[in-house]
Design a protein around this motif. Sequence first.
Motif, PDB file in Angstrom:
ATOM      1  N   ARG A   1       8.539  -3.369  -9.665  1.00  0.00           N
ATOM      2  CA  ARG A   1       7.109  -3.607  -9.870  1.00  0.00           C
ATOM      3  C   ARG A   1       6.653  -4.828  -9.068  1.00  0.00           C
ATOM      4  O   ARG A   1       7.404  -5.781  -8.908  1.00  0.00           O
ATOM      5  N   ILE A   2       5.430  -4.767  -8.554  1.00  0.00           N
ATOM      6  CA  ILE A   2       4.868  -5.935  -7.876  1.00  0.00           C
ATOM      7  C   ILE A   2       4.843  -7.096  -8.865  1.00  0.00           C
ATOM      8  O   ILE A   2       4.287  -6.987  -9.954  1.00  0.00           O
ATOM      9  N   SER A   3       5.458  -8.212  -8.475  1.00  0.00           N
ATOM     10  CA  SER A   3       5.576  -9.331  -9.419  1.00  0.00           C
ATOM     11  C   SER A   3       5.256 -10.687  -8.791  1.00  0.00           C
ATOM     12  O   SER A   3       5.313 -11.710  -9.472  1.00  0.00           O
ATOM     13  N   HIS A   4       4.922 -10.692  -7.495  1.00  0.00           N
ATOM     14  CA  HIS A   4       4.622 -11.968  -6.847  1.00  0.00           C
ATOM     15  C   HIS A   4       3.627 -11.727  -5.717  1.00  0.00           C
ATOM     16  O   HIS A   4       3.631 -10.674  -5.081  1.00  0.00           O
ATOM     17  N   VAL A   5       2.755 -12.736  -5.483  1.00  0.00           N
ATOM     18  CA  VAL A   5       1.729 -12.605  -4.453  1.00  0.00           C
ATOM     19  C   VAL A   5       1.531 -13.942  -3.758  1.00  0.00           C
ATOM     20  O   VAL A   5       1.707 -15.006  -4.347  1.00  0.00           O
ATOM     21  N   GLY A   6       1.193 -13.865  -2.484  1.00  0.00           N
ATOM     22  CA  GLY A   6       0.828 -15.046  -1.715  1.00  0.00           C
ATOM     23  C   GLY A   6      -0.315 -14.695  -0.783  1.00  0.00           C
ATOM     24  O   GLY A   6      -0.753 -13.543  -0.724  1.00  0.00           O
ATOM     25  N   VAL A   7      -0.796 -15.680  -0.043  1.00  0.00           N
ATOM     26  CA  VAL A   7      -1.883 -15.468   0.908  1.00  0.00           C
ATOM     27  C   VAL A   7      -1.362 -15.734   2.314  1.00  0.00           C
ATOM     28  O   VAL A   7      -0.797 -16.800   2.594  1.00  0.00           O
ATOM     29  N   TYR A   8      -1.553 -14.739   3.179  1.00  0.00           N
ATOM     30  CA  TYR A   8      -1.063 -14.838   4.543  1.00  0.00           C
ATOM     31  C   TYR A   8      -1.875 -15.866   5.325  1.00  0.00           C
ATOM     32  O   TYR A   8      -3.098 -15.941   5.200  1.00  0.00           O
ATOM     33  N   LEU A   9      -1.173 -16.632   6.173  1.00  0.00           N
ATOM     34  CA  LEU A   9      -1.825 -17.642   7.004  1.00  0.00           C
ATOM     35  C   LEU A   9      -1.736 -17.252   8.470  1.00  0.00           C
ATOM     36  O   LEU A   9      -2.601 -16.586   8.995  1.00  0.00           O
TER      37      LEU A   9
ATOM     38  N   LEU B   1     -12.518  -3.294 -12.514  1.00  0.00           N
ATOM     39  CA  LEU B   1     -12.222  -3.488 -13.929  1.00  0.00           C
ATOM     40  C   LEU B   1     -12.717  -2.310 -14.768  1.00  0.00           C
ATOM     41  O   LEU B   1     -12.078  -1.912 -15.733  1.00  0.00           O
ATOM     42  N   ALA B   2     -13.866  -1.748 -14.374  1.00  0.00           N
ATOM     43  CA  ALA B   2     -14.425  -0.625 -15.127  1.00  0.00           C
ATOM     44  C   ALA B   2     -13.563   0.634 -14.988  1.00  0.00           C
ATOM     45  O   ALA B   2     -13.528   1.473 -15.886  1.00  0.00           O
ATOM     46  N   MET B   3     -12.869   0.734 -13.857  1.00  0.00           N
ATOM     47  CA  MET B   3     -12.050   1.923 -13.599  1.00  0.00           C
ATOM     48  C   MET B   3     -10.672   1.813 -14.206  1.00  0.00           C
ATOM     49  O   MET B   3      -9.931   2.782 -14.237  1.00  0.00           O
ATOM     50  N   ASN B   4     -10.304   0.622 -14.665  1.00  0.00           N
ATOM     51  CA  ASN B   4      -8.939   0.414 -15.157  1.00  0.00           C
ATOM     52  C   ASN B   4      -8.916  -0.062 -16.606  1.00  0.00           C
ATOM     53  O   ASN B   4      -9.873  -0.515 -17.134  1.00  0.00           O
TER      54      ASN B   4
ATOM     55  N   SER C   1      -0.563 -10.406 -10.043  1.00  0.00           N
ATOM     56  CA  SER C   1      -0.220  -9.862  -8.730  1.00  0.00           C
ATOM     57  C   SER C   1      -0.286  -8.342  -8.723  1.00  0.00           C
ATOM     58  O   SER C   1      -0.695  -7.728  -7.730  1.00  0.00           O
ATOM     59  N   TYR C   2       0.081  -7.710  -9.832  1.00  0.00           N
ATOM     60  CA  TYR C   2       0.069  -6.244  -9.912  1.00  0.00           C
ATOM     61  C   TYR C   2      -1.345  -5.714  -9.707  1.00  0.00           C
ATOM     62  O   TYR C   2      -1.577  -4.794  -8.915  1.00  0.00           O
ATOM     63  N   PHE C   3      -2.313  -6.282 -10.409  1.00  0.00           N
ATOM     64  CA  PHE C   3      -3.685  -5.799 -10.310  1.00  0.00           C
ATOM     65  C   PHE C   3      -4.342  -6.235  -8.999  1.00  0.00           C
ATOM     66  O   PHE C   3      -5.196  -5.521  -8.474  1.00  0.00           O
ATOM     67  N   GLN C   4      -3.943  -7.384  -8.464  1.00  0.00           N
ATOM     68  CA  GLN C   4      -4.459  -7.784  -7.156  1.00  0.00           C
ATOM     69  C   GLN C   4      -3.984  -6.806  -6.080  1.00  0.00           C
ATOM     70  O   GLN C   4      -4.734  -6.452  -5.168  1.00  0.00           O
ATOM     71  N   HIS C   5      -2.748  -6.339  -6.211  1.00  0.00           N
ATOM     72  CA  HIS C   5      -2.226  -5.326  -5.296  1.00  0.00           C
ATOM     73  C   HIS C   5      -3.018  -4.028  -5.443  1.00  0.00           C
ATOM     74  O   HIS C   5      -3.406  -3.398  -4.452  1.00  0.00           O
ATOM     75  N   ASP C   6      -3.260  -3.655  -6.677  1.00  0.00           N
ATOM     76  CA  ASP C   6      -3.979  -2.421  -6.959  1.00  0.00           C
ATOM     77  C   ASP C   6      -5.412  -2.470  -6.430  1.00  0.00           C
ATOM     78  O   ASP C   6      -5.962  -1.459  -5.989  1.00  0.00           O
ATOM     79  N   MET C   7      -5.996  -3.644  -6.431  1.00  0.00           N
ATOM     80  CA  MET C   7      -7.393  -3.820  -6.025  1.00  0.00           C
ATOM     81  C   MET C   7      -7.553  -3.871  -4.505  1.00  0.00           C
ATOM     82  O   MET C   7      -8.622  -3.602  -3.972  1.00  0.00           O
TER      83      MET C   7
END
Length: 197
Positions: free
Chosen positions: A139-147, A194-197, A110-116
Amino acid sequence: MSSSTVFGFAFNSEELTSSAITQNTLAEYNGPSPLVQSPNFYINMLQNKYAEKLDASVQDMENTDLYAFIDQWYGTKYAWGGTTQNGVDCSALVQNMYREVFKTDIVRTSYFQHDMSTEVSKDSLQEGDLVFFKTMGNRISHVGVYLKNNFFVHSCSSKGVTISSLDENYWSKVYAGAGRIEKGDSTAQNDQYLAMN
């Protein structure tokens, strides 16, 4: 081409796939065998089911691939680090959904998805946007997909894959923002990240 019989009617595998039928939805159907021998019957059943869950109109349930995916995974138990229907964590559910429904490769966690993602305001949320939470500290620790209508799908430790509302007391308290990832062939943007991180 293989065929299957559902409620006494035979459909080939291509028809069943295109109709977005899943075992969860079929299991909930308690009515008589449909009079119309058409995969559209099952598409309508899926749309009605999730329109009710999301307090939306059936006409708004246009992305049947998305709701078929949710139906297929709904109730899957939570497993930290899990990536399959034997057990899945929040970011793997999102990653699988983006790959299968939106044909988009995104990173794990979730952290990297937020960053991306590109930040979007809560009042600008669209179906498919990511919603992020700080459930453990800062820290960002959870993610979901909005409907729709403030509902989102996610895999949480207490219920597994489920649909919740941003208006629920707990989720509103730990809500940390939302992000949008360009959908489509995003292998290049994923590799670039990925190349930038």
